[in-house]
Design an enzyme around this catalytic site. Structure first.
Site, PDB file in Angstrom:
ATOM      1  N   GLU A 148      -0.505   1.694   5.718  1.00  0.00           N
ATOM      2  CA  GLU A 148      -0.422   3.076   6.213  1.00  0.00           C
ATOM      3  C   GLU A 148      -1.811   3.665   5.995  1.00  0.00           C
ATOM      4  O   GLU A 148      -2.161   4.040   4.872  1.00  0.00           O
ATOM      5  CB  GLU A 148       0.618   3.875   5.419  1.00  0.00           C
ATOM      6  CG  GLU A 148       2.049   3.358   5.524  1.00  0.00           C
ATOM      7  CD  GLU A 148       2.706   3.708   6.850  1.00  0.00           C
ATOM      8  OE1 GLU A 148       2.022   4.169   7.782  1.00  0.00           O
ATOM      9  OE2 GLU A 148       3.927   3.513   6.951  1.00  0.00           O
ATOM     10  N   CYS A 171      -2.579  12.615   6.070  1.00  0.00           N
ATOM     11  CA  CYS A 171      -2.855  11.585   7.083  1.00  0.00           C
ATOM     12  C   CYS A 171      -2.455  12.110   8.457  1.00  0.00           C
ATOM     13  O   CYS A 171      -3.045  11.729   9.462  1.00  0.00           O
ATOM     14  CB  CYS A 171      -2.118  10.307   6.756  1.00  0.00           C
ATOM     15  SG  CYS A 171      -0.341  10.530   6.555  1.00  0.00           S
TER      16      CYS A 171
HETATM   17  P1  NAD Z   1      -8.239   4.917  -0.903  1.00  0.00           P
HETATM   18  O1  NAD Z   1      -8.233   3.860   0.135  1.00  0.00           O
HETATM   19  O2  NAD Z   1      -9.518   5.289  -1.515  1.00  0.00           O
HETATM   20  O3  NAD Z   1      -7.275   4.508  -2.126  1.00  0.00           O
HETATM   21  C1  NAD Z   1      -5.916   4.237  -1.937  1.00  0.00           C
HETATM   22  C2  NAD Z   1      -5.416   3.368  -3.095  1.00  0.00           C
HETATM   23  O4  NAD Z   1      -6.002   2.078  -3.004  1.00  0.00           O
HETATM   24  C3  NAD Z   1      -5.794   3.904  -4.472  1.00  0.00           C
HETATM   25  O5  NAD Z   1      -4.707   3.709  -5.345  1.00  0.00           O
HETATM   26  C4  NAD Z   1      -6.970   3.024  -4.863  1.00  0.00           C
HETATM   27  O6  NAD Z   1      -7.175   2.907  -6.253  1.00  0.00           O
HETATM   28  C5  NAD Z   1      -6.554   1.692  -4.270  1.00  0.00           C
HETATM   29  N1  NAD Z   1      -7.640   0.734  -4.032  1.00  0.00           N
HETATM   30  C6  NAD Z   1      -8.965   0.972  -3.886  1.00  0.00           C
HETATM   31  N2  NAD Z   1      -9.628  -0.199  -3.664  1.00  0.00           N
HETATM   32  C7  NAD Z   1      -8.697  -1.181  -3.635  1.00  0.00           C
HETATM   33  C8  NAD Z   1      -8.747  -2.597  -3.418  1.00  0.00           C
HETATM   34  N3  NAD Z   1      -9.874  -3.232  -3.172  1.00  0.00           N
HETATM   35  N4  NAD Z   1      -7.584  -3.288  -3.460  1.00  0.00           N
HETATM   36  C9  NAD Z   1      -6.400  -2.659  -3.687  1.00  0.00           C
HETATM   37  N5  NAD Z   1      -6.302  -1.322  -3.903  1.00  0.00           N
HETATM   38  C10 NAD Z   1      -7.427  -0.589  -3.875  1.00  0.00           C
HETATM   39  O7  NAD Z   1      -7.528   6.180  -0.242  1.00  0.00           O
HETATM   40  P2  NAD Z   1      -7.389   7.641  -0.844  1.00  0.00           P
HETATM   41  O8  NAD Z   1      -8.703   8.316  -0.811  1.00  0.00           O
HETATM   42  O9  NAD Z   1      -6.635   7.592  -2.109  1.00  0.00           O
HETATM   43  O10 NAD Z   1      -6.423   8.313   0.240  1.00  0.00           O
HETATM   44  C11 NAD Z   1      -6.879   8.948   1.399  1.00  0.00           C
HETATM   45  C12 NAD Z   1      -6.673   8.068   2.603  1.00  0.00           C
HETATM   46  O11 NAD Z   1      -5.330   7.648   2.674  1.00  0.00           O
HETATM   47  C13 NAD Z   1      -6.963   8.778   3.909  1.00  0.00           C
HETATM   48  O12 NAD Z   1      -7.672   7.929   4.761  1.00  0.00           O
HETATM   49  C14 NAD Z   1      -5.574   9.056   4.460  1.00  0.00           C
HETATM   50  O13 NAD Z   1      -5.499   9.192   5.854  1.00  0.00           O
HETATM   51  C15 NAD Z   1      -4.838   7.855   3.999  1.00  0.00           C
HETATM   52  N6  NAD Z   1      -3.413   8.132   3.957  1.00  0.00           N
HETATM   53  C16 NAD Z   1      -2.628   7.552   4.890  1.00  0.00           C
HETATM   54  C17 NAD Z   1      -1.278   7.827   4.906  1.00  0.00           C
HETATM   55  C18 NAD Z   1      -0.366   7.207   5.925  1.00  0.00           C
HETATM   56  O14 NAD Z   1       0.831   7.258   5.704  1.00  0.00           O
HETATM   57  N7  NAD Z   1      -0.860   6.628   6.990  1.00  0.00           N
HETATM   58  C19 NAD Z   1      -0.733   8.710   3.972  1.00  0.00           C
HETATM   59  C20 NAD Z   1      -1.576   9.284   3.038  1.00  0.00           C
HETATM   60  C21 NAD Z   1      -2.920   8.991   3.032  1.00  0.00           C
END
Ligand code: NAD
Length: 523
Positions: free
Chosen positions: A242, A276
Site C-alpha cells: 500500500e 495517502c
Molecule cells: P516509509 O516508507 O518511510 O516507512 C514505512 C515503514 O517502513 C516504517 O515502519 C519504516 O520503518 C519501514 N521501513 C523503512 N525502510 C524499510 C526497509 N528497508 N524494509 C522494511 N521496512 C522498512 O513511509 P512513511 O513515511 O512512514 O509513510 C508515508 C508514506 O506512506 C507515504 O508515501 C504515504 O502515501 C504512504 N501511505 C500509503 C498508504 C496506503 O494505504 N496506500 C497509507 C498510508 C501511508
C-alpha cells in the site's frame, strides 16, 4: 500524560508533535532479536490455527471493548505524537479500527467458510470440489506514521481472524502509538506471542523480512515499497504493498461547487495533507473554475492551525521538518514554472517547528513536481482544464493510481468517468471516506502498489486458497490414465465434438464416437 519511559538502550524517543520535546522513550527490538520473535510467533500460530472462529471472534469483541473504553486516551496519544486534531484521531483512527474489529468479528467466519466449486465440464461430473482458506502462518505488518493505529489494526485483525500470528513493525516516528497497540491487544487477552509489536527503524523492517515471515503487508512510501518488494522477491514471500498516492479530484461544470470546494479543502488538509488518499490534484471544468477557486481560497483562509489537542483546531503540524522541506521544494518548483500561491505557502514557526500554512495554488500543470510527485502536505492545487476529456487524460497521466473523485450532479456521467480513471477507488461526490468503509477494498495501481487491505478482498490476502477435490466414484481407473491406445484417440475426438460441437446433432454424433472409443479403450 507521558509515554512509559524505559531505561534499556537502545531506545526510540517519542516526540511531542508541537514542541518536539521528548515525551516518552520506548525500548527497541534489535535486528538480531527478530528471528526469535518470528519463531515465537510460529509457535503461537500453531496453537491458534485450530481455534474455532467463534472463539477468535470473541477475542476480537473483547478488543473492541478495550478500544471503546480507551478511545479518548488512544486519540490523545495519536494527537500528541502524530499531530492530527483530536476529532480526526477519534474518527479516522479509533472509529475506523473499532468498526473493522467488529466487522471481522461478525463476518469473517462466513467469508472464510469453505466454498463449493461446481464443475461445468461433464467429464468431471463425478467430482465434488471446494475451496478451503488456510492461514499463511506468520504475517508481518509494517506500517507508516500517518495513521499509526488504524492502518496496522485493520490488517492485524484480518490476519488474526484468518488464523495467523502477526509481527507488527510500526513506524519509528510514532513509538508511543506502537507501544499502545501492543498494550491494547494484551489487555484484550490475546494469547502470548500471537500479536507482537517490535519497535525500530527501517533496518528492523528489513530484518523482519529477512526472518522469512509467510506474508508481508507493507504500507509506506514508494521508495521503501520497492526495497520491500525486492527483499520479498528474493525469498518468494508474497506481499501487499500500500504505497503513495497523487489523488485526483475532477470537478465538472454541473457540480455543486459549494460542496465540492468544502470537500477539496477537507480532502487536501485533513491530517495536514499527510494521507495517502489526500486530494493532491484538482482538475476543474471551465465555467466553474473561478468560483470554485474563490471558495477554496475563502474556506482555506478560515482554517485554524495549532495544537490538535484543542478541539477548536482544524489543522495541526506536519510530522517532521523533512516533510515540510519536501512541500517547500515542490512549491518553489511550481512557482518558478508559473504557478501562483493564493494563500499560505509559508512555515509558521510561531506555532511550532513543523507548522506549514494550508496553501492554495493555481496555474499548475503536469510539468511541475507538485503535480507529479506525492506532496504529502497541506497543498490544494487547482488546474483549469478544457473539458472532462482533458481532466481524465491528466488524471491518468500519473505513475500513481490510488484514489480519485468526480464531482457532478449527473451521477450517470460521474460513474462513466469513474470507470475511465486508472485508480484503486473512485468516489462520486465524496473524498477519502472510502478508507473508512470497511467493506470497500483499499489499494492502488502502478506506483501506488498492489494487493488490497480492508474488505473481503483484504481478508482473502490473509489466507492461502486450497482446492480440495473428492471423487464420488473412487473405484476404477480414469479413462485418461495409462496405457494409451487408439481407442483413447477416438474417444478424444468424440469428447471434443461433444463439448465444443457447433450443432446439437454434431454433438450427439460425437457422443456416440466418444462412447465407442471408450469401449475400445477398455477391451
Ligand atoms: P516509509 O516508507 O518511510 O516507512 C514505512 C515503514 O517502513 C516504517 O515502519 C519504516 O520503518 C519501514 N521501513 C523503512 N525502510 C524499510 C526497509 N528497508 N524494509 C522494511 N521496512 C522498512 O513511509 P512513511 O513515511 O512512514 O509513510 C508515508 C508514506 O506512506 C507515504 O508515501 C504515504 O502515501 C504512504 N501511505 C500509503 C498508504 C496506503 O494505504 N496506500 C497509507 C498510508 C501511508
Amino acid at each position: 500524560m507521558r509515554g512509559r519511559p524505559v531505561r534499556a538502550e537502545p531506545y526510540l524517543d517519542s516526540l511531542d508533535s508541537i514542541t518536539g520535546e521528548v515525551i516518552g522513550r520506548f525500548e527497541v527490538t534489535t535486528p538480531a532479536e527478530v528471528s526469535r520473535v518470528v519463531e515465537h510467533a510460529r509457535g503461537a500460530q500453531r496453537e491458534w490455527a485450530p481455534v474455532r472462529m467463534s472463539v477468535r471472534a470473541k477475542l476480537l469483541d473483547r478488543l473492541a471493548e478495550v478500544f471503546k473504553a480507551r478511545r479518548d486516551e488512544i486519540a490523545e496519544v495519536v494527537t500528541r505524537e502524530n499531530g492530527k486534531p483530536l476529532a480526526e484521531a477519534l474518527f479516522s483512527e479509533v472509529l475506523v479500527s473499532l468498526d473493522s474489529i467488529r466487522w471481522h468479528a461478525s463476518r469473517a467466519e462466513q467469508m472464510l467458510r469453505p466454498k463449493r466449486v461446481g464443475h461445468h465440464n461433464p467429464i468431471f461430473m463425478g467430482k465434488r470440489g471446494r475451496l478451503e482458506y488456510e492461514p499463511w502462518g506468520v504475517v508481518a505488518v509494517i506500517s507508516p506514521w500517518n495513521y499509526p493505529i488504524a492502518i496496522p489494526v485493520t490488517s492485524i485483525v484480518a490476519a488474526v481472524m484468518a488464523g495467523n500470528a502477526v509481527v507488527v513493525k510500526p513506524s519509528e516516528l510514532v513509538p508511543w502509538c506502537g507501544a499502545l497497540l501492543g498494550e491494547l491487544f494484551d489487555q484484550a487477552g490475546f494469547p502470548v506471542d500471537l500479536v507482537q509489536v517490535i519497535q525500530g527503524g527501517g533496518e528492523l523492517g528489513q530484518a523482519l523480512i529477512e526472518a522469512s515471515p509467510d506474508k508481508v503487508i507493507f504500507t509506506g512510501s514508494v521508495a521503501t515499497g520497492r526495497a520491500v518488494a525486492e527483499a520479498c522477491a528474493r525469498r518468494l514471500i508474497p506481499s501487499v504493498l500500500e504505497l503513495g498516492g497523487k489523488d485526483v479530484m475532477i470537478v465538472l461544470s454541473d457540480a455543486d461547487i459549494e460542496t465540492a470546494s468544502s470537500a477539496a479543502v477537507w480532502g487536501s488538509f485533513t491530517n495536514c495533507g499527510q494521507a495517502c488518499l489526500s486530494v493532491e490534484r484538482i482538475y476543474v471544468e471551465p465555467g466553474v473554475v473561478d468560483r470554485f477557486t474563490e471558495l477554496c481560497f475563502e474556506k482555506t483562509k478560515k482554517l485554524r492551525m495549532g495544537s490538535g489537542l484543542n478541539p477548536e483546531i482544524d489543522v495541526g503540524p506536519m510530522i517532521r521538518s523533512q516533510q515540510v522541506e519536501r512541500v517547500e521544494r515542490q512549491l518553489k518548483d511550481a512557482v518558478s514554472h508559473g504557478a501562483r500561491i493564493l494563500t499560505g505557502g509559508k512555515r509558521r514557526p510561531d506555532l511550532g517547528a513543523c507548522f506549514f500554512e494550508p496553501t492554495v495554488v493555481t496555474g499548475v500543470d503536469s510539468s511541475m513536481l507538485l503535480m507529479q510527485e506525492e506532496t504529502f502536505g497541506p497543498v490544494l492545487a487547482i488546474q483549469g482544464v478544457a473539458d472532462a476529456e482533458e481532466a481524465v487524460e491528466c488524471a491518468n497521466d500519473s505513475a500513481f493510481g490510488l484514489g480519485a473523485s468526480v464531482w457532478t450532479r449527473d451521477s450517470a456521467r460521474g460513474e462513466a468517468i469513474a470507470r475511465r480513471l486508472r485508480s484503486g477507488a473512485v468516489m462520486v461526490n465524496d473524498v477519502i471516506s472510502c478508507y473508512g468503509i470497511t467493506e470497500a477494498p483499499h489499494g492502488g495501481r502502478g506506483a501506488s502498489g498492489w494487493g488490497r487491505t480492508h474488505s473481503r478482498l483484504g481478508l482473502l490476502e490473509m489466507v492461502q486458497v486450497k482446492y480440495v477435490d473428492r471423487d464420488v466414484f473412487p473405484r476404477g481407473a480414469k479413462p485418461w490414465w495409462f496405457p494409451y491406445n487408439r481407442g483413447l484417440i477416438e474417444m478424444a475426438e468424440g469428447v471434443f465434438g461433444t463439448l465444443f460441437g457447433a450443432k446439437a446433432m454434431d454433438r450427439g454424433r460425437a457422443m456416440v464416437t466418444a462412447w465407442k472409443g471408450y469401449r475400445k479403450r477398455r477391451q
